[in-house]
Design a protein around this motif. Structure first.
Motif, PDB file in Angstrom:
ATOM      1  N   LYS A   1       7.252   8.040  24.735  1.00  9.34           N
ATOM      2  CA  LYS A   1       7.554   6.672  25.084  1.00  9.34           C
ATOM      3  C   LYS A   1       8.312   6.379  26.335  1.00  9.34           C
ATOM      4  CE  LYS A   1       6.640   1.872  23.905  1.00  9.34           C
ATOM      5  NZ  LYS A   1       6.112   1.514  25.314  1.00  9.34           N
ATOM      6  N   ILE A   2       7.977   6.233  26.873  1.00 12.83           N
ATOM      7  CA  ILE A   2       9.178   5.724  28.263  1.00 12.83           C
ATOM      8  C   ILE A   2       9.129   4.405  28.435  1.00 12.83           C
ATOM      9  CG2 ILE A   2      10.896   6.607  30.527  1.00 12.83           C
ATOM     10  CD1 ILE A   2       9.825   9.528  29.505  1.00 12.83           C
ATOM     11  N   GLY A   3       9.920   3.215  28.345  1.00 17.19           N
ATOM     12  CA  GLY A   3       9.534   2.239  29.548  1.00 17.19           C
ATOM     13  C   GLY A   3       7.955   1.255  28.782  1.00 17.19           C
ATOM     14  N   ASP A   4       7.195   1.239  29.464  1.00 24.71           N
ATOM     15  CA  ASP A   4       5.880   1.467  29.015  1.00 24.71           C
ATOM     16  C   ASP A   4       5.213   1.961  29.580  1.00 24.71           C
ATOM     17  OD1 ASP A   4       6.707  -1.829  28.715  1.00 24.71           O
ATOM     18  OD2 ASP A   4       6.500  -2.198  31.030  1.00 24.71           O
ATOM     19  N   GLN A   5       5.254   3.302  29.569  1.00 22.48           N
ATOM     20  CA  GLN A   5       4.245   4.495  29.612  1.00 22.48           C
ATOM     21  C   GLN A   5       4.559   5.445  28.465  1.00 22.48           C
ATOM     22  OE1 GLN A   5       6.309   5.727  33.591  1.00 22.48           O
ATOM     23  NE2 GLN A   5       4.155   4.917  34.698  1.00 22.48           N
ATOM     24  N   ILE A   6       3.267   6.067  28.399  1.00 22.12           N
ATOM     25  CA  ILE A   6       3.815   7.254  27.425  1.00 22.12           C
ATOM     26  C   ILE A   6       3.344   8.997  28.082  1.00 22.12           C
ATOM     27  CG2 ILE A   6       2.547   8.612  25.088  1.00 22.12           C
ATOM     28  CD1 ILE A   6       2.307   5.985  24.706  1.00 22.12           C
ATOM     29  N   ILE A   7       4.047   9.749  28.391  1.00 20.25           N
ATOM     30  CA  ILE A   7       4.477  10.525  28.832  1.00 20.25           C
ATOM     31  C   ILE A   7       3.892  12.150  27.991  1.00 20.25           C
ATOM     32  CG2 ILE A   7       5.216  13.031  30.023  1.00 20.25           C
ATOM     33  CD1 ILE A   7       7.106  10.621  31.219  1.00 20.25           C
ATOM     34  N   VAL A   8       2.712  12.398  27.914  1.00 18.92           N
ATOM     35  CA  VAL A   8       2.020  13.987  27.261  1.00 18.92           C
ATOM     36  C   VAL A   8       2.137  15.335  28.141  1.00 18.92           C
ATOM     37  CG1 VAL A   8       0.153  14.915  26.120  1.00 18.92           C
ATOM     38  CG2 VAL A   8       0.482  12.195  25.866  1.00 18.92           C
ATOM     39  N   LYS A   9       3.272  16.507  27.512  1.00 16.33           N
ATOM     40  CA  LYS A   9       3.187  17.443  28.189  1.00 16.33           C
ATOM     41  C   LYS A   9       3.245  17.994  27.075  1.00 16.33           C
ATOM     42  CE  LYS A   9       6.189  15.830  32.171  1.00 16.33           C
ATOM     43  NZ  LYS A   9       8.506  16.403  32.822  1.00 16.33           N
ATOM     44  N   PRO A  10       2.683  19.335  27.367  1.00 14.98           N
ATOM     45  CA  PRO A  10       1.164  19.679  28.234  1.00 14.98           C
ATOM     46  C   PRO A  10       0.290  19.240  28.483  1.00 14.98           C
ATOM     47  CG  PRO A  10       1.629  21.840  27.295  1.00 14.98           C
ATOM     48  CD  PRO A  10       2.165  21.029  27.071  1.00 14.98           C
TER      49      PRO A  10
ATOM     50  N   VAL B   1       0.373   7.691  30.358  1.00 18.08           N
ATOM     51  CA  VAL B   1      -0.423   6.941  30.146  1.00 18.08           C
ATOM     52  C   VAL B   1       0.086   4.948  30.389  1.00 18.08           C
ATOM     53  CG1 VAL B   1      -1.828   5.385  28.183  1.00 18.08           C
ATOM     54  CG2 VAL B   1      -1.042   7.580  28.191  1.00 18.08           C
ATOM     55  N   ASN B   2      -0.495   4.859  31.768  1.00 18.21           N
ATOM     56  CA  ASN B   2       0.275   3.588  32.240  1.00 18.21           C
ATOM     57  C   ASN B   2       0.382   2.555  31.155  1.00 18.21           C
ATOM     58  OD1 ASN B   2       1.322   5.020  34.919  1.00 18.21           O
ATOM     59  ND2 ASN B   2      -0.420   5.290  35.564  1.00 18.21           N
ATOM     60  N   ARG B   3      -0.443   2.088  30.874  1.00 15.48           N
ATOM     61  CA  ARG B   3      -0.878   1.525  30.397  1.00 15.48           C
ATOM     62  C   ARG B   3      -2.101   1.234  29.141  1.00 15.48           C
ATOM     63  NH1 ARG B   3      -2.740  -0.764  35.098  1.00 15.48           N
ATOM     64  NH2 ARG B   3      -4.295  -0.556  35.103  1.00 15.48           N
ATOM     65  N   PRO B   4      -1.191   1.429  27.913  1.00 18.96           N
ATOM     66  CA  PRO B   4      -1.342   2.294  26.095  1.00 18.96           C
ATOM     67  C   PRO B   4      -2.494   1.192  25.815  1.00 18.96           C
ATOM     68  CG  PRO B   4       0.742   2.409  26.500  1.00 18.96           C
ATOM     69  CD  PRO B   4       0.212   2.252  28.157  1.00 18.96           C
ATOM     70  N   GLY B   5      -2.228  -0.275  25.784  1.00 18.19           N
ATOM     71  CA  GLY B   5      -2.756  -0.743  25.470  1.00 18.19           C
ATOM     72  C   GLY B   5      -4.511  -1.198  25.690  1.00 18.19           C
ATOM     73  N   GLU B   6      -4.384  -0.871  27.410  1.00 18.53           N
ATOM     74  CA  GLU B   6      -5.593  -0.953  27.756  1.00 18.53           C
ATOM     75  C   GLU B   6      -6.358   0.047  27.821  1.00 18.53           C
ATOM     76  OE1 GLU B   6      -6.900  -0.333  32.152  1.00 18.53           O
ATOM     77  OE2 GLU B   6      -5.570  -1.799  32.370  1.00 18.53           O
ATOM     78  N   LEU B   7      -5.307   1.100  27.596  1.00 15.61           N
ATOM     79  CA  LEU B   7      -6.375   2.433  26.267  1.00 15.61           C
ATOM     80  C   LEU B   7      -7.313   2.200  25.524  1.00 15.61           C
ATOM     81  CD1 LEU B   7      -7.138   5.338  28.132  1.00 15.61           C
ATOM     82  CD2 LEU B   7      -5.521   6.238  26.573  1.00 15.61           C
ATOM     83  N   LYS B   8      -6.485   1.580  24.625  1.00 15.59           N
ATOM     84  CA  LYS B   8      -6.871   0.584  23.471  1.00 15.59           C
ATOM     85  C   LYS B   8      -8.142   0.501  23.415  1.00 15.59           C
ATOM     86  CE  LYS B   8      -5.292   0.036  18.682  1.00 15.59           C
ATOM     87  NZ  LYS B   8      -3.788  -0.688  17.728  1.00 15.59           N
ATOM     88  N   LYS B   9      -8.665  -0.653  23.958  1.00 16.62           N
ATOM     89  CA  LYS B   9      -9.088  -1.416  24.272  1.00 16.62           C
ATOM     90  C   LYS B   9     -10.599  -0.638  24.638  1.00 16.62           C
ATOM     91  CE  LYS B   9      -6.210  -5.168  25.078  1.00 16.62           C
ATOM     92  NZ  LYS B   9      -6.275  -6.978  26.298  1.00 16.62           N
TER      93      LYS B   9
END
Length: 230
Positions: free
Chosen positions: A169-178, A218-226
């Motif tokens: 989690k960085i700010g409001d974003q979530i980054i997955v690598k790779p 993931v720019n908007r995790p909450g939206e993805l969950k919905k």
């Protein structure tokens, strides 16, 4: 890799983060380091479950095959994760196959040595049970997805799962690598590669996610969950 490097990697596994230095040195002694080439097996079904593995670098695919030869991908193991852990609970033979999908370094520990080590470090017993319980839950959730969700929902559910479990989690974003190849996502979610491409592209166009070959954002995790149940 040098022995010092092996110890450094072991110290960076969350499972061992609370251990004292003398315990880490003992763990270093009982673990063996292996380099596994791309598309090479770590273990096969019906092999004796003699070891527990920890992935240092690379990625490992855990699969199971039906009698008619159809592959079901159970999980992808990322650096810092444990696999083959059912040996710790007394599994006699492997029921799945583990394949390195990219060049990988692993640490292997004999299950009897590991059990003795856990006996000397009781806090690990609870952590191992939590890890195993979480993996069993994820497997059960995936089965439910295959039965009750359509293709789009399965893909979005997978994106949400990996971002929740493996993302930073960085700010409001979530980054997955790779990030995963589209075909890998298709195999995991029992979809076609084209459907995966269409869903990911649509989410990117809406700004919900961004992805390329190296990462998922993931720019908007909450939206993805919905969207999972829409």
């Amino acid at each position: 890799m040098a022995d010092k490097s092996k110890l450094w990697y072991l110290e960076n596994f969350n499972l061992f983060s609370s251990l004292k230095q003398d315990s880490m040195m003992e763990l270093n002694k009982i673990s063996l380091e292996k380099e596994i080439g791309k598309n090479q097996p770590v273990y096969f079904p019906n092999e004796p479950s003699n070891s527990i593995f920890m992935l240092k670098t690379g990625r490992v695919k855990i699969s199971r095959y039906s009698k008619d030869g159809k592959e079901m991908i159970l999980a992808f193991i990322n650096p810092g994760e444990v696999f083959g852990e059912m040996a710790y609970l007394g599994e006699e033979e492997r029921t799945d196959i583990a394949i390195a999908v990219e060049p990988s370094y692993i640490c292997a520990i004999n299950k009897d040595d590991f059990s003795q080590f856990v006996g000397e470090n009781p806090s690990l017993n609870l952590l191992m049970k939590k890890i195993i319980g979480l993996k069993l839950k994820n497997c059960s959730d995936r089965m439910g997805d295959l039965v009750f969700k359509d293709a789009k929902q399965r893909i979005i559910s997978f994106l949400f799962m990996i971002s929740s479990e493996n993302g930073k989690k960085i700010g409001d974003q979530i980054i997955v690598k790779p990030f995963f190849k589209h075909q890998d996502i298709a195999d995991i979610t029992s979809c076609t590669r084209q459907v995966v491409n269409d869903v990911l592209t649509n989410l990117r166009e809406k700004g919900t996610i961004f992805f390329d070959r190296k990462k998922l954002i993931v720019n908007r995790p909450g939206e993805l969950k919905k969207l999972i149940n829409n």
